[in-house]
Scaffold this motif. Sequence first.
Motif, PDB file in Angstrom:
ATOM      1  N   LEU A 104       3.892  94.465  66.182  1.00 13.95           N
ATOM      2  CA  LEU A 104       5.014  94.488  67.132  1.00 13.95           C
ATOM      3  C   LEU A 104       5.830  93.218  66.960  1.00 13.95           C
ATOM      4  CD1 LEU A 104       4.616  92.489  69.853  1.00 13.95           C
ATOM      5  CD2 LEU A 104       2.800  94.131  70.300  1.00 13.95           C
ATOM      6  N   ASP A 105       7.109  93.325  67.263  1.00 13.47           N
ATOM      7  CA  ASP A 105       8.006  92.191  67.155  1.00 13.47           C
ATOM      8  C   ASP A 105       9.219  92.438  68.036  1.00 13.47           C
ATOM      9  OD1 ASP A 105       9.326  89.841  66.199  1.00 13.47           O
ATOM     10  OD2 ASP A 105       8.253  90.067  64.301  1.00 13.47           O
ATOM     11  N   PHE A 106       9.647  91.399  68.771  1.00 12.53           N
ATOM     12  CA  PHE A 106      10.863  91.506  69.571  1.00 12.53           C
ATOM     13  C   PHE A 106      11.415  90.108  69.780  1.00 12.53           C
ATOM     14  CE2 PHE A 106       7.599  90.608  72.584  1.00 12.53           C
ATOM     15  CZ  PHE A 106       8.173  90.031  73.705  1.00 12.53           C
ATOM     16  N   PHE A 107      12.709  90.014  70.048  1.00 11.97           N
ATOM     17  CA  PHE A 107      13.340  88.710  70.223  1.00 11.97           C
ATOM     18  C   PHE A 107      14.708  88.845  70.872  1.00 11.97           C
ATOM     19  CE2 PHE A 107      13.593  89.620  65.487  1.00 11.97           C
ATOM     20  CZ  PHE A 107      14.848  90.212  65.505  1.00 11.97           C
ATOM     21  N   PRO A 108      15.324  87.716  71.264  1.00 11.91           N
ATOM     22  CA  PRO A 108      16.677  87.735  71.841  1.00 11.91           C
ATOM     23  C   PRO A 108      17.735  87.979  70.762  1.00 11.91           C
ATOM     24  CG  PRO A 108      15.486  85.698  72.399  1.00 11.91           C
ATOM     25  CD  PRO A 108      14.744  86.361  71.299  1.00 11.91           C
ATOM     26  N   PRO A 109      18.954  88.311  71.160  1.00 10.04           N
ATOM     27  CA  PRO A 109      20.020  88.605  70.196  1.00 10.04           C
ATOM     28  C   PRO A 109      20.485  87.375  69.432  1.00 10.04           C
ATOM     29  CG  PRO A 109      20.878  88.663  72.432  1.00 10.04           C
ATOM     30  CD  PRO A 109      19.405  88.540  72.555  1.00 10.04           C
ATOM     31  N   MET A 110      20.879  87.606  68.175  1.00  4.59           N
ATOM     32  CA  MET A 110      21.430  86.534  67.341  1.00  4.59           C
ATOM     33  C   MET A 110      22.808  86.898  66.797  1.00  4.59           C
ATOM     34  SD  MET A 110      20.178  88.893  65.355  1.00  4.59           S
ATOM     35  CE  MET A 110      18.474  88.744  65.864  1.00  4.59           C
ATOM     36  N   VAL A 111      23.304  88.095  67.115  1.00  3.72           N
ATOM     37  CA  VAL A 111      24.639  88.533  66.722  1.00  3.72           C
ATOM     38  C   VAL A 111      25.326  89.137  67.936  1.00  3.72           C
ATOM     39  CG1 VAL A 111      24.083  88.932  64.290  1.00  3.72           C
ATOM     40  CG2 VAL A 111      23.769  90.777  65.957  1.00  3.72           C
ATOM     41  N   GLU A 112      26.648  89.264  67.889  1.00  2.00           N
ATOM     42  CA  GLU A 112      27.418  89.716  69.040  1.00  2.00           C
ATOM     43  C   GLU A 112      27.316  91.217  69.298  1.00  2.00           C
ATOM     44  OE1 GLU A 112      31.422  88.467  68.603  1.00  2.00           O
ATOM     45  OE2 GLU A 112      30.983  86.366  68.981  1.00  2.00           O
ATOM     46  N   ASP A 113      27.324  92.004  68.258  1.00  2.87           N
ATOM     47  CA  ASP A 113      27.383  93.455  68.424  1.00  2.87           C
ATOM     48  C   ASP A 113      26.011  94.017  68.796  1.00  2.87           C
ATOM     49  OD1 ASP A 113      28.781  96.081  68.065  1.00  2.87           O
ATOM     50  OD2 ASP A 113      27.209  96.308  66.563  1.00  2.87           O
ATOM     51  N   PRO A 114      25.890  94.719  69.923  1.00  4.14           N
ATOM     52  CA  PRO A 114      24.578  95.203  70.357  1.00  4.14           C
ATOM     53  C   PRO A 114      23.946  96.214  69.402  1.00  4.14           C
ATOM     54  CG  PRO A 114      26.324  96.004  71.822  1.00  4.14           C
ATOM     55  CD  PRO A 114      26.938  94.978  70.939  1.00  4.14           C
ATOM     56  N   TYR A 115      24.749  97.092  68.827  1.00  3.77           N
ATOM     57  CA  TYR A 115      24.209  98.066  67.863  1.00  3.77           C
ATOM     58  C   TYR A 115      23.616  97.346  66.654  1.00  3.77           C
ATOM     59  CZ  TYR A 115      24.191 101.766  64.301  1.00  3.77           C
ATOM     60  OH  TYR A 115      23.840 102.635  63.300  1.00  3.77           O
ATOM     61  N   THR A 116      24.329  96.341  66.156  1.00  2.00           N
ATOM     62  CA  THR A 116      23.842  95.575  65.012  1.00  2.00           C
ATOM     63  C   THR A 116      22.574  94.819  65.368  1.00  2.00           C
ATOM     64  OG1 THR A 116      26.098  95.325  64.185  1.00  2.00           O
ATOM     65  CG2 THR A 116      24.447  93.807  63.316  1.00  2.00           C
ATOM     66  N   PHE A 117      22.538  94.236  66.568  1.00  5.75           N
ATOM     67  CA  PHE A 117      21.330  93.557  67.018  1.00  5.75           C
ATOM     68  C   PHE A 117      20.144  94.512  67.027  1.00  5.75           C
ATOM     69  CE2 PHE A 117      18.844  92.526  71.034  1.00  5.75           C
ATOM     70  CZ  PHE A 117      17.939  91.700  70.373  1.00  5.75           C
ATOM     71  N   GLY A 118      20.346  95.729  67.535  1.00  3.65           N
ATOM     72  CA  GLY A 118      19.274  96.717  67.544  1.00  3.65           C
ATOM     73  C   GLY A 118      18.775  97.042  66.147  1.00  3.65           C
ATOM     74  N   VAL A 170      18.124  89.222  77.584  1.00  2.00           N
ATOM     75  CA  VAL A 170      18.027  90.393  76.727  1.00  2.00           C
ATOM     76  C   VAL A 170      17.030  90.118  75.605  1.00  2.00           C
ATOM     77  CG1 VAL A 170      19.247  91.894  75.106  1.00  2.00           C
ATOM     78  CG2 VAL A 170      20.394  91.114  77.187  1.00  2.00           C
ATOM     79  N   LYS A 171      16.106  91.031  75.429  1.00  2.00           N
ATOM     80  CA  LYS A 171      15.193  90.990  74.279  1.00  2.00           C
ATOM     81  C   LYS A 171      14.939  92.433  73.856  1.00  2.00           C
ATOM     82  CE  LYS A 171      12.771  86.988  76.207  1.00  2.00           C
ATOM     83  NZ  LYS A 171      13.215  87.179  77.609  1.00  2.00           N
TER      84      LYS A 171
END
Length: 355
Positions: free
Chosen positions: A76-90, A155-156
């Motif tokens: 498993l792995d999860f983290f906070p966003p590092m780019v602006e676009d939410p779809y790209t972050f996903g 957000v994570k």
Amino acid sequence: MSYNNLKIAYGLGGNMDKLYCKGGGCTAKLGAGILSHILERLPEQNFDKNLIVGFDSKDDAAVYKLSDDIAFVQTLDFFPPMVEDPYTFGQIAATNALSDVYAMGGEVKTALNIVCFPQSSDLNILGEIMRGGLEKVKEAGGVLAGGHSIDDTDVKYGLSVTGVVNPKKIYSNNTGKVKDKLIFTKKLGVGIICTAARIGECDEKTLNEAIESMTTLNKYACEVSKNYDIHACTDVTGFGFLGHLLEMMDNDKSCVIYADKVPVFEEAKALADEFLITAGGQRNRNHVGEKVFFDNIPFSMEEILFDPQTSGGLMFAVSADEADSLVEELKKINLPASIVGEIIEKTDVAIKVVK
């Protein structure tokens, strides 16, 4: 919703930065030294001979044997966003989580969403994050089977992933052999690039190239590798190139790395020279630094080798007589793969980096 409103709601504009973008991607990972200290103090578990790989081995995922021919791989792995676009972050978060299965030589089967999101924010943003993740699970050939969410101020997002592998064909991270060549499959520097982009110090072209790398599944490199006798493998993520390489040496081997052969984003060098570096990179330097010797290597390259990678490439240890052929096949699928070093007998330093 306008783009600017989306940016603010997602935590990437105005005062919201302090809530959501404290250090995204694998730069948010706890340091290797801290984790080792904690894990060493956990009580012993009941022995189970079917647990082939557990947390004590510092490998990329757990492996549990079900039969002589099938074992399941769990990660498993999860983290906070590092780019602006939410779809790209996903997409990036999912690609990163799926990678550990490939680092073990496995195939992805199912995934579960892990979500932390402020319930008071626009849930359409969460929908875009999850859509990006789903697309990558589908590309991996897996099925998104469910998940868990909590209301949080930050957000994570990430995945819990289950794959399968033949117990006789597991890729462990510490089973390389002396004289093996080390092959790396992606460019380094995405942590530095994403950090610089967040404060407006990176051009859009470079950021897009980094995003393309972070959203490229390691599935394709893993599939190519199955045609070769892979002695060891790991994926390079939060502990950086040198941190994960140190785990591969496992206190009984050393290696020489040819800095000029390591694939990097050239813009990352310029950014590092401007001291646009990450806190995660400094944690990695503090943990690994005494076990690495740099032979007249520029500061910028040192930083890139310590830089936490989000959804980084695979590092293969393969016999010397197969290395060139493996690199050639990886390049045919448009990966910037290169022979970056070789494993040698144990010396007084675990890793020597030369030009």
